[in-house]
Design an enzyme around this catalytic site. Structure first.
Site, PDB file in Angstrom:
ATOM      1  N   LYS A 182       0.844  -1.195   0.000  1.00 42.42           N
ATOM      2  CA  LYS A 182       0.000   0.000   0.000  1.00 42.42           C
ATOM      3  C   LYS A 182       0.879   1.244   0.000  1.00 42.42           C
ATOM      4  O   LYS A 182       1.670   1.448   0.940  1.00 42.42           O
ATOM      5  CB  LYS A 182      -0.900   0.040   1.246  1.00 42.42           C
ATOM      6  CG  LYS A 182      -2.039  -0.941   1.271  1.00 42.42           C
ATOM      7  CD  LYS A 182      -2.888  -0.677   2.512  1.00 42.42           C
ATOM      8  CE  LYS A 182      -4.064  -1.621   2.628  1.00 42.42           C
ATOM      9  NZ  LYS A 182      -4.849  -1.342   3.859  1.00 42.42           N
ATOM     10  N   GLU A 227       1.985  -8.604   5.322  1.00 42.77           N
ATOM     11  CA  GLU A 227       2.154 -10.033   5.036  1.00 42.77           C
ATOM     12  C   GLU A 227       0.788 -10.702   4.936  1.00 42.77           C
ATOM     13  O   GLU A 227      -0.065 -10.538   5.811  1.00 42.77           O
ATOM     14  CB  GLU A 227       2.978 -10.684   6.143  1.00 42.77           C
ATOM     15  CG  GLU A 227       3.343 -12.126   5.880  1.00 42.77           C
ATOM     16  CD  GLU A 227       4.239 -12.691   6.949  1.00 42.77           C
ATOM     17  OE1 GLU A 227       4.054 -13.864   7.317  1.00 42.77           O
ATOM     18  OE2 GLU A 227       5.126 -11.952   7.435  1.00 42.77           O
ATOM     19  N   ARG A 228       0.583 -11.451   3.864  1.00 43.12           N
ATOM     20  CA  ARG A 228      -0.703 -12.099   3.648  1.00 43.12           C
ATOM     21  C   ARG A 228      -0.868 -13.301   4.574  1.00 43.12           C
ATOM     22  O   ARG A 228      -0.028 -14.203   4.591  1.00 43.12           O
ATOM     23  CB  ARG A 228      -0.841 -12.534   2.191  1.00 43.12           C
ATOM     24  CG  ARG A 228      -0.791 -11.379   1.205  1.00 43.12           C
ATOM     25  CD  ARG A 228      -1.197 -11.802  -0.178  1.00 43.12           C
ATOM     26  NE  ARG A 228      -2.605 -12.195  -0.225  1.00 43.12           N
ATOM     27  CZ  ARG A 228      -3.363 -12.110  -1.311  1.00 43.12           C
ATOM     28  NH1 ARG A 228      -2.855 -11.648  -2.441  1.00 43.12           N
ATOM     29  NH2 ARG A 228      -4.627 -12.478  -1.278  1.00 43.12           N
ATOM     30  N   PHE A 229      -1.957 -13.315   5.331  1.00 44.98           N
ATOM     31  CA  PHE A 229      -2.217 -14.445   6.216  1.00 44.98           C
ATOM     32  C   PHE A 229      -2.925 -15.575   5.492  1.00 44.98           C
ATOM     33  O   PHE A 229      -3.096 -16.663   6.047  1.00 44.98           O
ATOM     34  CB  PHE A 229      -3.039 -13.997   7.434  1.00 44.98           C
ATOM     35  CG  PHE A 229      -4.253 -13.188   7.101  1.00 44.98           C
ATOM     36  CD1 PHE A 229      -5.432 -13.794   6.715  1.00 44.98           C
ATOM     37  CD2 PHE A 229      -4.209 -11.809   7.175  1.00 44.98           C
ATOM     38  CE1 PHE A 229      -6.551 -13.045   6.402  1.00 44.98           C
ATOM     39  CE2 PHE A 229      -5.321 -11.043   6.877  1.00 44.98           C
ATOM     40  CZ  PHE A 229      -6.499 -11.664   6.482  1.00 44.98           C
ATOM     41  N   ASP A 318     -14.125   3.171  10.342  1.00 44.85           N
ATOM     42  CA  ASP A 318     -14.352   2.452   9.088  1.00 44.85           C
ATOM     43  C   ASP A 318     -14.176   0.936   9.241  1.00 44.85           C
ATOM     44  O   ASP A 318     -13.846   0.247   8.281  1.00 44.85           O
ATOM     45  CB  ASP A 318     -13.407   2.981   7.996  1.00 44.85           C
ATOM     46  CG  ASP A 318     -13.917   2.670   6.586  1.00 44.85           C
ATOM     47  OD1 ASP A 318     -15.141   2.777   6.367  1.00 44.85           O
ATOM     48  OD2 ASP A 318     -13.103   2.313   5.721  1.00 44.85           O
ATOM     49  N   LYS A 322     -16.320  -5.832   5.673  1.00 43.17           N
ATOM     50  CA  LYS A 322     -15.297  -6.414   4.807  1.00 43.17           C
ATOM     51  C   LYS A 322     -13.900  -6.270   5.409  1.00 43.17           C
ATOM     52  O   LYS A 322     -12.908  -6.620   4.777  1.00 43.17           O
ATOM     53  CB  LYS A 322     -15.358  -5.782   3.412  1.00 43.17           C
ATOM     54  CG  LYS A 322     -16.654  -6.148   2.677  1.00 43.17           C
ATOM     55  CD  LYS A 322     -16.644  -5.756   1.218  1.00 43.17           C
ATOM     56  CE  LYS A 322     -15.660  -6.574   0.398  1.00 43.17           C
ATOM     57  NZ  LYS A 322     -15.993  -8.018   0.394  1.00 43.17           N
TER      58      LYS A 322
END
Length: 448
Positions: A182, A227-229, A318, A322
């Site tokens: 990001k 890091e993608r879990f 926010d 999702k």
């Protein structure tokens, strides 16, 4: 009739076939006969079970819609490919090779070919990444090499990348991304978003919540690497080069509840006086009803409670439906790591301050009182004593940790001023919640 189909693939094999009848706008998903008996087989969602009749068209459509990006990223994908944003099947056909989780959506007959294609890395240098960040007004950030590379949900600019040591690459199957990248927010009303999210994620992690690991990289512009879990990585002996990236099946709360993207906020019609009573969207009450679908319902209830309290502490208005995900296996749901934790409160009235979900009838984090928390406990069927105890415990942790984390050398001088402002809010909010915690269990249930 115009019928189209995609193969739905997981690492374990062929999951099933997704069919779409465009004239009638009708979806159908049918599991492969061998899938329910496969090792580590899982359903697409609790609403698309492995056994029984096929799910209704609307259920399948809502599941798919929730896989797509939102906002500008969806606009880019739609306009780049000249496909209507309402054409969910067409967008899944284009973006479905590596969405969130373990599934891939491929044209029939492509899956076998993919298995023999060597892993392709497309390196991105810091100089190129820096240039692309600066060019976002003229070249949309999700578009690289003439292809829309983003296929994960959300509004912010982001990119799916493979991280090997310091090397950042775009990759094709059979490899997969390991991180979400990001850049700084493009919205002038939300400066220092990278530092903001890094601070809030780090604070939550230090408080013992399951959080996706993050770090800041400067190219020289700051980017956040998350890091993608939903990935596990096998690496060479050098500890960096990826041999294989294994994908794990996850769904978000909207998918778990079989709700469309439009209902990710509890007040799905807005908060103006004539519609504020309409609360059909994702709420704490609805989330807690999911506990029965978890492998361990008690752990699920504790997880939801701690997530709800965290948003109060950091002022994250926010935190919508999702922004929660769950692992899904044949045994049921399990909590996944937390993500998208930011202090929206620090940006003031320029950004919507009403919370995505209400605590009782209160939707402003700095106005939540003991009665509201007792009402929250009542609606979610959580013991008021448990809510009060967890509230006080987490508030004490946050108050102790936040000031020190705001001094971290990872932040520049300007960023540190912002995170110190966030830390000051966290401390003030924590002290206020500690004061009201003992009153939560004293509220007369007859008044709720």
């Amino acid at each position: 009739m115009a019928r189209h189909a995609l193969s739905v693939i997981a690492p374990q094999g062929h999951v099933g076939t997704l069919a779409f009848e465009s004239t009638e706008d009708r979806y159908e998903f049918v599991y492969d006969p061998g899938w329910p008996g496969a090792v580590r087989a899982f359903p697409l969602s609790p609403h698309v079970p492995l056994a029984g009749p096929p799910a209704a068209s609307g259920v399948v459509a809502r599941f798919l819609q929730n896989l797509l990006p939102e906002g500008r990223a969806l606009d880019v994908a739609s306009s780049f490919h000249h496909i209507s944003k309402s054409n969910v099947f067409g967008l899944i056909n284009l973006l479905g090779r590596e969405p969130v989780g373990a599934l891939s959506f491929l044209p029939e007959g492509v899956a076998a070919e993919k298995a023999v294609v060597p892993a392709l890395r497309r390196p991105i240098t810091d100089a190129e990444l820096s240039k692309r960040i600066r060019m976002r007004d003229s070249v949309p950030f999700p578009v690289w090499d003439g292809t829309v590379r983003l296929s994960v949900a959300g509004f912010q600019d982001k990119l799916q990348v493979l991280l090997e040591g310091d090397r950042i690459s775009l990759v094709e199957a059979p490899l997969a991304s390991t991180h979400i990248l990001k850049p700084e927010s493009h919205n002038p009303a939300t400066p220092f978003m990278v530092a903001n999210e890094h601070f809030c994620m780090t604070l939550a992690s230090r408080m013992g919540l399951p959080v996706a690991p993050v770090h800041i990289r400067r190219i020289p512009e700051p980017v956040l690497l998350i890091e993608r879990f939903d990935r596990t990585v096998e690496r060479e002996q050098d500890g960096q080069t990826a041999i294989a990236v294994h994908r794990r099946h996850i769904i978000d709360a909207c998918q778990a509840l079989d709700m469309p993207v439009a209902l990710k906020y509890e007040r799905n019609m807005g908060s103006t006086e004539h519609v504020r009573h309409i609360r059909d969207g994702v709420s704490f009450e609805k989330l807690l009803m999911l506990a029965k679908d978890f492998e361990n319902p008690a752990i699920a209830r504790q997880f939801f409670l701690r997530w709800a309290i965290l948003q109060l502490l950091i002022g994250n208005s926010d935190a919508h439906g999702k922004n929660l995900s769950f692992f899904l296996s044949g045994a049921g749901l399990a909590p996944a790591n937390l993500y998208d934790l930011v202090c929206v409160h620090t940006y003031g009235p320029a950004i919507e301050q009403e919370m995505a979900m209400g605590y009782g009838d209160e939707f402003h984090c700095d106005a939540v009182a003991a009665f509201d928390l007792a009402d929250f406990a009542h609606r979610t069927a959580l013991p008021a004593t448990l809510v009060a105890r967890e509230l006080a415990s987490m508030a004490r942790q946050a108050s102790k940790l936040a000031p020190g984390l705001a001094q971290d050398s990872v932040y520049t001088q300007d960023e540190r001023a912002r995170v110190q402002d966030i830390a000051a809010f966290v401390v003030a909010q924590a002290e206020r919640l500690i004061r009201i915690a003992p009153e939560v269990s004293k509220v007369d249930p007859e008044l709720l």
